[in-house]
Motif scaffolding. Sequence first.
Motif, PDB file in Angstrom:
ATOM      1  N   GLY A  53      29.680  23.192  48.678  1.00  0.00           N
ATOM      2  CA  GLY A  53      30.361  24.130  49.554  1.00  0.00           C
ATOM      3  C   GLY A  53      30.581  25.518  48.988  1.00  0.00           C
ATOM      4  N   PHE A  54      29.966  25.832  47.858  1.00  0.00           N
ATOM      5  CA  PHE A  54      30.128  27.138  47.232  1.00  0.00           C
ATOM      6  C   PHE A  54      29.006  28.081  47.670  1.00  0.00           C
ATOM      7  CE2 PHE A  54      32.696  24.438  44.646  1.00  0.00           C
ATOM      8  CZ  PHE A  54      33.708  25.245  44.155  1.00  0.00           C
ATOM      9  N   ALA A  55      29.303  29.372  47.687  1.00  0.00           N
ATOM     10  CA  ALA A  55      28.319  30.391  48.032  1.00  0.00           C
ATOM     11  C   ALA A  55      28.394  31.523  47.007  1.00  0.00           C
ATOM     12  CB  ALA A  55      28.589  30.942  49.436  1.00  0.00           C
ATOM     13  N   ALA A  56      27.258  32.153  46.762  1.00  0.00           N
ATOM     14  CA  ALA A  56      27.202  33.280  45.826  1.00  0.00           C
ATOM     15  C   ALA A  56      28.086  34.415  46.333  1.00  0.00           C
ATOM     16  CB  ALA A  56      25.769  33.761  45.670  1.00  0.00           C
ATOM     17  N   ARG A  57      28.742  35.081  45.400  1.00  0.00           N
ATOM     18  CA  ARG A  57      29.618  36.207  45.738  1.00  0.00           C
ATOM     19  C   ARG A  57      29.390  37.306  44.711  1.00  0.00           C
ATOM     20  NH1 ARG A  57      34.823  35.685  48.407  1.00  0.00           N
ATOM     21  NH2 ARG A  57      35.867  37.692  48.367  1.00  0.00           N
ATOM     22  N   PRO A  58      29.132  38.524  45.166  1.00  0.00           N
ATOM     23  CA  PRO A  58      28.919  39.614  44.208  1.00  0.00           C
ATOM     24  C   PRO A  58      30.210  39.987  43.486  1.00  0.00           C
ATOM     25  CG  PRO A  58      28.885  40.446  46.453  1.00  0.00           C
ATOM     26  CD  PRO A  58      29.001  38.955  46.549  1.00  0.00           C
ATOM     27  N   LEU A  59      30.032  40.501  42.283  1.00  0.00           N
ATOM     28  CA  LEU A  59      31.149  41.011  41.495  1.00  0.00           C
ATOM     29  C   LEU A  59      31.007  42.523  41.394  1.00  0.00           C
ATOM     30  CD1 LEU A  59      31.178  38.363  38.646  1.00  0.00           C
ATOM     31  CD2 LEU A  59      33.006  38.750  40.303  1.00  0.00           C
ATOM     32  N   ASP A  60      31.985  43.247  41.893  1.00  0.00           N
ATOM     33  CA  ASP A  60      31.933  44.705  41.887  1.00  0.00           C
ATOM     34  C   ASP A  60      32.477  45.307  40.597  1.00  0.00           C
ATOM     35  OD1 ASP A  60      30.855  44.696  44.465  1.00  0.00           O
ATOM     36  OD2 ASP A  60      32.844  44.617  45.375  1.00  0.00           O
ATOM     37  N   ASP A  61      33.351  44.583  39.911  1.00  0.00           N
ATOM     38  CA  ASP A  61      33.985  45.094  38.706  1.00  0.00           C
ATOM     39  C   ASP A  61      33.018  44.989  37.519  1.00  0.00           C
ATOM     40  OD1 ASP A  61      35.546  44.416  36.096  1.00  0.00           O
ATOM     41  OD2 ASP A  61      37.012  45.456  37.361  1.00  0.00           O
ATOM     42  N   PRO A  62      32.732  46.098  36.829  1.00  0.00           N
ATOM     43  CA  PRO A  62      31.786  46.055  35.698  1.00  0.00           C
ATOM     44  C   PRO A  62      32.223  45.113  34.578  1.00  0.00           C
ATOM     45  CG  PRO A  62      32.231  48.330  36.340  1.00  0.00           C
ATOM     46  CD  PRO A  62      33.181  47.458  37.116  1.00  0.00           C
ATOM     47  N   GLY A  63      33.515  45.013  34.319  1.00  0.00           N
ATOM     48  CA  GLY A  63      34.001  44.100  33.287  1.00  0.00           C
ATOM     49  C   GLY A  63      33.726  42.651  33.644  1.00  0.00           C
ATOM     50  N   GLN A  64      33.895  42.320  34.910  1.00  0.00           N
ATOM     51  CA  GLN A  64      33.612  40.955  35.344  1.00  0.00           C
ATOM     52  C   GLN A  64      32.107  40.683  35.323  1.00  0.00           C
ATOM     53  OE1 GLN A  64      36.163  38.807  35.642  1.00  0.00           O
ATOM     54  NE2 GLN A  64      37.308  40.599  34.997  1.00  0.00           N
ATOM     55  N   ALA A  65      31.307  41.678  35.643  1.00  0.00           N
ATOM     56  CA  ALA A  65      29.850  41.519  35.558  1.00  0.00           C
ATOM     57  C   ALA A  65      29.416  41.278  34.118  1.00  0.00           C
ATOM     58  CB  ALA A  65      29.159  42.755  36.147  1.00  0.00           C
ATOM     59  N   ARG A  66      30.070  41.926  33.153  1.00  0.00           N
ATOM     60  CA  ARG A  66      29.753  41.682  31.729  1.00  0.00           C
ATOM     61  C   ARG A  66      30.127  40.249  31.344  1.00  0.00           C
ATOM     62  NH1 ARG A  66      31.333  46.966  31.367  1.00  0.00           N
ATOM     63  NH2 ARG A  66      33.481  46.483  30.822  1.00  0.00           N
ATOM     64  N   ALA A  67      31.263  39.769  31.832  1.00  0.00           N
ATOM     65  CA  ALA A  67      31.652  38.376  31.547  1.00  0.00           C
ATOM     66  C   ALA A  67      30.610  37.425  32.119  1.00  0.00           C
ATOM     67  CB  ALA A  67      33.033  38.089  32.126  1.00  0.00           C
TER      68      ALA A  67
END
Length: 162
Positions: free
Chosen positions: A130-144
């Motif tokens: 039941g999960f779906a891909a979700r973009p991450l807008d925050d650069p710090g979260q993208a690095r994680a």
Amino acid sequence: MLATDIASVLRLQAQCYLPDNIESEAVIRTRLASAPDTAWIAETDGKACAYLVGYRSRLGQVGALGDGFEPAEAPDCLYLHDLAVGPQARGLGLGPRLVAHALAQARREQLSWAALVSVQGSQAFWHQQGFAARPLDDPGQARALASYAGGPACYMTQALLA
């Protein structure tokens, strides 16, 4: 999950993950101490064969590989950090059962979301849960998110409350 299960968790991790995605015993112990009620073990014949660990978080916050769990003071999300099913237990449905158990707990706690990082080509499994891909807008979260090895990691979410 109990502290006495950590040796089994390390064994399962080694069976299921690429070497660059394996986390240390110290990290696992610290995480278990910070979020013991969101860590589960599945057993067959009295032997641990699968586990799922998570913690209460906020939507859009990614736990980087090797970081400790930092449970949120005002959580809206159960973050599922690590699911592993050993080769001896594949096909028994333990992964989906552990996930269903965790999501039921999150709903009882009125958490609005569940989230995770899909690694090693597991996105189809998580989509089935039941999960779906979700973009991450925050650069710090993208690095994680980029801290995970073995192909593209994908942040995925599921709404839990209607």
